[in-house]
Design a protein around this motif. Structure first.
Motif, PDB file in Angstrom:
ATOM      1  N   SER A 437       7.481 -13.344  -2.271  1.00 18.17           N
ATOM      2  CA  SER A 437       6.556 -12.423  -2.952  1.00 18.17           C
ATOM      3  C   SER A 437       5.992 -11.400  -1.971  1.00 18.17           C
ATOM      4  CB  SER A 437       5.421 -13.219  -3.599  1.00 18.17           C
ATOM      5  OG  SER A 437       4.618 -13.851  -2.601  1.00 18.17           O
ATOM      6  N   LEU A 438       5.719 -11.819  -0.725  1.00 16.95           N
ATOM      7  CA  LEU A 438       5.212 -10.877   0.271  1.00 16.95           C
ATOM      8  C   LEU A 438       6.277  -9.844   0.640  1.00 16.95           C
ATOM      9  CD1 LEU A 438       3.266 -13.363   2.612  1.00 16.95           C
ATOM     10  CD2 LEU A 438       2.309 -11.796   0.901  1.00 16.95           C
ATOM     11  N   ASN A 441       6.680  -7.392  -2.150  1.00 11.38           N
ATOM     12  CA  ASN A 441       5.532  -6.476  -2.179  1.00 11.38           C
ATOM     13  C   ASN A 441       5.645  -5.408  -1.089  1.00 11.38           C
ATOM     14  OD1 ASN A 441       3.071  -5.252  -2.536  1.00 11.38           O
ATOM     15  ND2 ASN A 441       1.866  -6.966  -1.783  1.00 11.38           N
ATOM     16  N   TYR A 442       6.049  -5.826   0.112  1.00 10.74           N
ATOM     17  CA  TYR A 442       6.044  -4.900   1.241  1.00 10.74           C
ATOM     18  C   TYR A 442       7.231  -3.932   1.205  1.00 10.74           C
ATOM     19  CZ  TYR A 442       5.370  -3.321   6.048  1.00 10.74           C
ATOM     20  OH  TYR A 442       5.157  -2.559   7.170  1.00 10.74           O
ATOM     21  N   TYR A 449       6.246  -0.565   2.170  1.00  7.59           N
ATOM     22  CA  TYR A 449       5.757  -0.777   3.532  1.00  7.59           C
ATOM     23  C   TYR A 449       4.242  -0.922   3.571  1.00  7.59           C
ATOM     24  CZ  TYR A 449      10.465   1.013   4.375  1.00  7.59           C
ATOM     25  OH  TYR A 449      11.810   1.242   4.329  1.00  7.59           O
ATOM     26  N   ARG A 450       3.665  -1.320   2.453  1.00  6.47           N
ATOM     27  CA  ARG A 450       2.230  -1.624   2.392  1.00  6.47           C
ATOM     28  C   ARG A 450       2.039  -2.814   1.447  1.00  6.47           C
ATOM     29  NH1 ARG A 450      -1.180   3.619   1.047  1.00  6.47           N
ATOM     30  NH2 ARG A 450      -2.823   2.046   1.314  1.00  6.47           N
ATOM     31  N   PHE A 451       1.039  -3.669   1.770  1.00  5.92           N
ATOM     32  CA  PHE A 451       0.759  -4.830   0.932  1.00  5.92           C
ATOM     33  C   PHE A 451      -0.210  -4.458  -0.180  1.00  5.92           C
ATOM     34  CE2 PHE A 451       2.106  -6.957   4.879  1.00  5.92           C
ATOM     35  CZ  PHE A 451       3.103  -7.778   4.362  1.00  5.92           C
ATOM     36  N   THR A 452       0.169  -3.430  -0.894  1.00  6.48           N
ATOM     37  CA  THR A 452      -0.625  -3.025  -2.062  1.00  6.48           C
ATOM     38  C   THR A 452       0.323  -2.730  -3.203  1.00  6.48           C
ATOM     39  OG1 THR A 452      -0.573  -0.707  -1.356  1.00  6.48           O
ATOM     40  CG2 THR A 452      -2.488  -2.052  -0.659  1.00  6.48           C
TER      41      THR A 452
END
Length: 908
Positions: A437-438, A441-442, A449-452
């Motif tokens: 999942s991380l 997301n990234y 390239y961002r965890f948003t």
């Protein structure tokens, strides 16, 4: 026509008043207008009982002739033809005279009941099949007449006629039961206070069991599930954990507080066959329950509280003993547990929650091991796969960005999580789901390239991905663990099934002779390819030490299988402490922890087998004493009358001759002397039989074997018989029979016993026939009578000492004749068997080896002149020597005897 109703008066002992109660009930019904008749009643000359019979209609009895005497029996046809409403039939267990339509009176009663007639009958508890052997142990008196318990249990009403031992003995002393001359002997033997008390308890317990059966049937018929506290029943639930011993002992103390309460233990196994219970604990706890007088039960169910309560209600339990929960406080927040749930649903059943050492200890480590589910190597491989596979997928999908949608990326990562779950189990899969999942997301969720996550739909997809990944991983892991458990359970079941078979057969290695204990140890060694398996026991002569003591001097080798036995628990790679005194030691290789349960089951069964083996050895040591005691009791019972009678007759004759007050004539003197001589001869034969039987049992009887001719020994045996006996015997001994190898004196004794026995039972209209024939190297002497014969199931019993099967009119002898005859014949190398006489009767066959002169003197053997003699078939047929029917005298004697006995079987 509806079947009649059966009412039975059950007595604890003779003389309590069963017949009187039956007649009184018949009289009461007669006064109320019921048509009552007496089918059969034995008053035993008791005045009050006979007075009741006078006021009732009596159906005439059927008269039957048996062995020259006339007996009266129940006339079933007459009772049915009379068709009363109620028939009074005494003595349910009575054996009818041979030749009757039915062997037993209860079978006669069945016919009357089928005719729609109610029957009232009587029976004593000692005549019930289930307690017959117990009564013999208590009183020392065997009961020949019995009735199946089921016959009495099927009765519509069973009423106990009870009387205290003291009151019954008073009745006996007043002469209300037996004749005065029999009172002293009865009070000193069968009617002792201890005997009567034990018989009374047997009757009460048997009737209580019948009442329980009736209550269970009534509750089942009326679908009554609530508890009726008619009798205390304590049920203890066992999980297979170590706390079970505490629960069983606590339940036993609760049951002991209520006199006569039942103790039942129940273990619930899961319906899927998977269980975490310890078989060694269950085996030990079952033995504990049974040693405390309880019973062990096992039921299957998916819901433990429901299964326990269903069992408790099914046995009408009043109290239920459970162990307090072993689960930790956190686990109890999510589930109330078996104890609390069962208590809430128990209804009128009292529930005892018993504390123990395992309370609140939880199953943390066990649950954690179960959660890992797979070996450590596979878990490590799962983590490695996740660490390698997820970055590799990230790189590949990054190059395909724009060609593959986010939904496809999530599905591909989902497949990777499932693959990790299949390989490494739950925890590597959880790691892969979170790490995936991380990475999604990234690298793939805008903005990359961002965890948003700006897009709510993408956020929703990631959340669903994590939830599905965790769910699928859990299910896959659970399925994999269940599959492994099933496989392990199947393996364990197969091993335990083989173990059970070996125990039953006592055979663990290709037919070699093993005891049950040796079979268990050998099977364990073979199953796990061990070098040696040893069962050790702590030395009882050593000072009391903890069971964990490993000193070799503190242990004794009980049994071993394999190589050099282990002398202490430290000698092996594994050891299992069965209890405080026993340890099972394994040497050869270290076994995994997953095999521990099966090893403990082997150890528990080895302990049980050891106890059974020692009990069997103790029983074997006691058996000669028990046999001697039984023989002594039977000897006293038989000899007390049979030795006393001829001695009394001889003494009376001698005293009469010595009397100075009477002048005897010469004829009277001769008669008295003859009476004394006959009585002393009879006493001499009885004593000789007893001495010979004792010598046979001691193995000290001298045998002088020599050639004996049948034509010589049979007349000598007839000469030893009484004149009246020998007059009823005919012989048909063919010429040319080979000689037997036997002791002449002992063989003569055997024939005298057999012929006298045949004459006693033979009808007066026909003689006893003695014949002989040879077969191969054996010679057979046959003593043939036309008496009633012996049932096939009793043919071995007639050769036991002190047996008189159904011998109503024989009051002579102590029942040693046939037993002594078989013993003497076997001591001479022969045998005695029983055959049926064609057309009815009994044939006793004495088989002995022959002595052939042509074998003893080979030099005198010549070539056969007859061509048939060189033919093997003709030689074999010549070996059979039959009566010479060419001899007119022999032909006339055989024909006359055959005409006398008839040949109905030939015509049939």
């Amino acid at each position: 026509m509806p079947r009649g109703r059966l009412r039975i008066y059950l007595g604890a002992a003779p003389g309590v008043g069963k017949t009187f109660a039956m007649l009184s009930e018949g009289a009461r019904r007669g006064v109320r207008g019921t048509d009552v008749v007496v089918g059969f009643v034995e008053t035993h000359n008791r005045p009050k009982t006979a007075a009741l019979v006078e006021d009732l209609e009596v159906v005439p009895r059927k008269l039957m002739d048996y062995r020259g005497a006339t007996f009266s029996e129940l006339d079933v046809d007459a009772v049915i033809a009379r068709a009363p409403e109620v028939a009074l039939v005494d003595e349910l267990a009575h054996t009818n005279v041979p030749g009757s339509r039915n062997d037993k009176r209860w079978q006669d009663i069945e016919e009357i009941l089928e005719a729609g007639i109610d029957v009232i009958s009587t029976v004593n508890v000692q005549h019930l099949d289930s307690v017959n052997d117990v009564v013999e142990q208590i009183t020392g008196v065997p009961q020949r007449e019995t009735v199946p318990d089921e016959v009495v249990r099927r009765a519509d009403q069973v009423e106990l006629i009870d009387m205290t031992p003291e009151a019954l003995r008073r009745r006996m002393a007043h002469g209300n039961i037996y004749a005065p001359e029999k009172v002293d002997a009865a009070l000193g033997n069968y009617f002792r206070v201890g005997n009567l008390t034990a018989l009374r308890e047997l009757a009460l317990l048997w009737l209580a069991d019948k009442v329980d059966d009736q209550l269970d049937r009534y509750r089942a018929d009326h679908d009554i599930r609530r508890t009726w506290e008619a009798r205390e029943r304590v049920v203890v639930a066992l999980t297979g954990g170590p706390e079970g011993d505490t629960l069983v002992r606590r339940a036993a103390r609760i049951a002991d507080r209520s006199k006569g309460a039942d103790l039942l233990a129940v273990h619930v196994t899961r319906s899927d066959g998977l269980t975490d219970s310890d078989p060694a604990n269950l085996t030990r706890q079952r033995a504990l329950v049974e040693s405390l007088g309880g019973s062990y039960h096992q039921v299957a169910g998916t819901n433990v509280p429901d299964a326990v309560l269903d069992f408790a209600r099914g046995v009408n339990a009043t109290q239920l003993v459970l162990g307090a929960s072993r689960r930790g406080r956190v686990a109890q927040l999510f589930s109330r547990g078996v104890g609390v749930t069962t208590t809430a649903r128990s209804g009128p059943i009292d529930v005892h929650l018993v504390t123990h050492e395992e309370v609140n200890q939880g199953r943390r480590w066990k649950a954690l091991r179960a959660a890992w589910g797979v070996p450590a190597k596979r878990r490590k491989a799962g983590f490695v796969l996740a660490v390698v596979l997820l970055p590799l997928l990230t790189i590949v999908l990054s190059h395909l960005r724009g060609q593959v949608t986010l939904a496809s990326d999530i599905l591909i990562f989902q497949a990777a999580v499932i693959g990790v779950a299949l390989l490494g189990g739950l925890f590597p899969a959880l790691f892969a789901a979170i790490a995936g999942s991380l990475l999604l997301n990234y690298y793939f969720t805008p903005p990359i390239y961002r965890f948003t996550v700006h897009d709510p739909e993408a956020l929703f997809q990631l959340v669903v991905y994590v939830v599905v990944g965790v769910t699928v991983s859990t299910i896959v892991d659970m399925t994999a663990r269940k599959s492994r458990q099933v496989s392990q359970a199947q393996t364990d079941s197969q091993i335990l099934s083989t173990l059970a078979g070996d125990i039953l057969r006592g055979d663990a290695d290709g037919g070699r002779d093993y005891s049950a204990l040796a079979a268990i140890l050998e099977r364990l060694r073979e199953t796990y390819a061990l070098e040696c398996v040893t069962l050790l026991e702590r030395d009882p002569d050593e000072p009391a030490t903890p069971v964990t003591n490993r000193d070799p001097d503190s242990w004794i080798i009980v049994a071993t299988a394999g190589g050099t036995p282990c002398t202490s628990p430290d000698d092996g790679e594994s050891d299992i402490l069965v209890d405080d005194t026993l340890a099972l030691v394994l040497r050869g290789r270290a076994l995994p922890a997953s095999d521990r349960k099966v090893l403990e089951a082997f150890a528990a069964q080895a302990a049980v087998a050891l106890r059974h083996q020692r009990l069997a050895e103790e029983a074997e040591q006691v058996r000669p004493l028990a046999a001697a005691d039984k023989m002594r009791t039977a000897l006293l019972n038989a000899v007390s009358h049979d030795l006393r009678t001829p001695l009394a007759s001889a003494k009376a004759a001698v005293d009469s001759l010595r009397s100075p007050d009477v002048s005897w004539s010469e004829e009277d003197q001769d008669e008295l002397v003859s009476t004394a001589a006959e009585s002393l001869d009879r006493l001499d034969r009885l004593v000789a039989n007893l001495l010979d039987m004792s010598r046979l049992q001691a193995g000290s009887l001298g045998i002088t074997a020599q050639p004996v001719a049948a034509e010589d020994i049979v007349p000598r045996a007839l000469a030893d018989l009484e004149p009246l006996e020998s007059a009823d015997v005919e012989t048909a001994i063919p010429e040319g029979l080979p000689e037997m190898v036997a002791d002449p004196a002992l063989l003569e004794r055997v024939l005298v016993n057999l012929i006298a026995n045949a004459v006693r039972y033979n009808p007066p209209e026909g003689p006893v026939l003695v014949t002989a024939s040879s077969h191969a190297d054996r010679l057979e002497l046959r003593v043939i009578d036309r008496g009633p014969g012996i049932p096939h199931e009793d043919r071995d019993r007639v050769f036991e000492p002190f047996q008189r099967l159904g011998d109503r009119d024989n009051d002579t002898g102590v029942g040693l004749g046939l037993a002594l005859s078989r013993g003497l014949t076997e001591a001479m190398g022969g045998s005695i068997s029983i055959e049926e006489t064609p057309g009815g009767g009994l044939t006793m066959v004495v088989d002995l080896p022959t002595h052939r002169r042509e074998q003893a003197e080979p030099a005198k053997r010549a070539e056969p002149a007859d061509p048939a003699a060189s033919d093997p078939a003709a030689s074999d047929s010549a070996e059979l020597a039959e009566p010479n029917l060419a001899d007119p005298v022999m032909l006339d004697r055989v024909a006359a005897w055959r005409d006398r006995i008839g040949h109905d079987h030939d015509r049939g």
